[in-house]
Design an enzyme around this catalytic site. Structure first.
Site, short mmCIF file in Angstrom:
data_model
loop_
_atom_site.label_atom_id
_atom_site.label_comp_id
_atom_site.label_asym_id
_atom_site.label_seq_id
_atom_site.Cartn_x
_atom_site.Cartn_y
_atom_site.Cartn_z
N CYS A 148 0.85 -1.25 -0.14
CA CYS A 148 -0.03 -0.02 0.00
C CYS A 148 0.86 1.19 -0.12
O CYS A 148 1.42 1.56 1.11
CB CYS A 148 -0.98 -0.01 1.27
SG CYS A 148 -2.08 1.37 1.30
N GLY A 149 1.00 1.64 -1.23
CA GLY A 149 1.85 2.96 -1.31
C GLY A 149 1.52 4.18 -0.53
O GLY A 149 2.20 4.88 0.01
N HIS A 150 -0.09 4.57 -0.89
CA HIS A 150 -0.52 5.59 -0.11
C HIS A 150 -0.48 5.34 1.27
O HIS A 150 -0.27 6.43 2.17
CB HIS A 150 -1.99 5.85 -0.67
CG HIS A 150 -2.91 5.33 0.10
ND1 HIS A 150 -3.45 3.94 -0.02
CD2 HIS A 150 -3.72 5.66 0.99
CE1 HIS A 150 -4.49 3.75 0.73
NE2 HIS A 150 -4.67 4.75 1.35
N SER A 172 1.47 1.61 -5.00
CA SER A 172 2.11 0.53 -5.40
C SER A 172 1.77 0.29 -6.85
O SER A 172 2.41 -0.29 -7.71
CB SER A 172 1.53 -0.76 -4.51
OG SER A 172 0.07 -0.91 -4.49
#
Length: 340
Positions: A92-94, A257
């Protein structure tokens, strides 16, 4: 909620419009030797908490969040186990951006001498470089090696046949140009895109086995990314995208991602070298990404992607489950969609 606490405290953020709920207290954090083991523990022991925090009436159909854990070792500063309305994701990039902003601004984890925070997440180790954006922290996160898994995969939908690229950025994504199905990445087209994502996902999952290169607990097709190309100039690419994941959940941000998977795809197709990807969301918020370096992963050509964004605090909450509440785990109404 038998055996679970009656109150749970959280800090809520948004990253480029996408919510992220960080569990602060009232829950025993996931346990295990590694972050993937901790994710297994959360799946087995904390699924009721996930439902309580993501579903109505305490959450909503597109809520995202995490449990904060100890890192695997001294090489990282904290660990994160991500969750959403359907389950527990591997990347989870955010959320990594929001967690880095939270940890650095609250003092939960002090940045290292080089101005970084290192996170252990189920897909691997993520390094967050903390910067400044008008007096507010910005985050440039360096993700795990990402790669183009397959290109031009034929998929059939009720709007015709198209082709998808499949890439890995901590999770697997299928990427489809919206125009190839007569669509655009706009709020007006979103119901059709949600319906089409389910068809694309079902088609790909039926014919392609997707498993992580280092641990097969990272598996399956996580999301479908629809994109519109907006501009290409001087090695710079600008796109607008929307990621539909889980069972119709929509990412309001450009998807961290997913941006890594998109960078791996553009690089693997020879469309992006050292230039920048400006990735816009369906609500026109922005992540910027670039290929930091090239590498290999399990014998595959891969890249090390970097993505930059920021997150903002939206509030603190204490969630309560009263005795006798007949909706202790919440509920989910079907996502409205239209295939026309």
């Amino acid at each position: 909620m038998t055996g679970q606490p009656k109150t749970i405290s959280t800090a809520d953020y948004h990253t480029a419009g996408e919510p992220f709920r960080i569990v602060l207290g009232g829950v025993r954090p996931p346990q295990g030797a590694t972050i993937l083991d901790k994710r297994d523990d959360a799946i087995a022991r904390l699924d009721d908490v996930r439902k309580l925090l993501t579903l109505e009436p305490r959450g909503h159909a597109d809520m995202y969040g995490c449990f904060v854990t100890e890192p695997d070792d001294d090489g990282a500063d904290l660990g994160l186990v991500f969750f959403h309305r359907e389950g527990f994701s591997t990347a989870c990039g955010h959320g990594s951006i929001a967690a880095a902003v939270w940890a650095s601004t609250t003092g939960y984890a002090a940045p290292r001498e080089d101005g970084t925070l290192v996170l252990d997440v189920p897909s691997g180790r993520v390094t967050c470089h903390l910067g400044d954006e008008g007096g507010h922290p910005s985050v440039r996160f360096v993700n795990i090696p990402s790669y183009l898994h397959a290109k031009d995969v034929k998929v059939s939908t009720t709007h015709g046949t198209t082709h998808a690229d499949i890439a890995y950025g901590g999770a697997f994504y299928a990427m489809v140009e919206a125009g190839s199905l007569g669509q655009e990445v706009t709020p007006a087209h979103l119901p059709r895109l949600i319906a089409l994502s389910a068809q694309i996902k079902a088609d790909i999952v039926a014919r392609h086995r997707l498993a992580g290169p280092e641990d097969d607990r990272v598996n399956g097709l996580y999301g479908v990314i629809f994109y519109d190309r907006l501009a290409t100039e001087d090695g710079r690419i600008e796109e607008r995208n929307v990621t539909v994941f889980a069972d119709g959940q929509v990412d309001r941000s450009p998807c961290g991602s997913g941006t890594c998977a998109r960078l791996a795809t553009l690089h693997g197709r020879g469309q992006l070298g050292t230039g920048e990807l400006v990735n816009r969301s369906i609500i026109d918020t922005v992540f910027t990404g670039r290929v930091a370096e090239t590498t290999t992963l399990a014998g595959r050509p891969a890249i090390i992607p970097e993505v930059t964004g920021t997150a903002h605090l939206t509030g603190y909450s204490t969630f309560v489950v009263e005795a006798g509440d007949d909706l202790p785990l919440g509920f989910l109404l079907p996502t409205a969609s239209a295939d026309h």
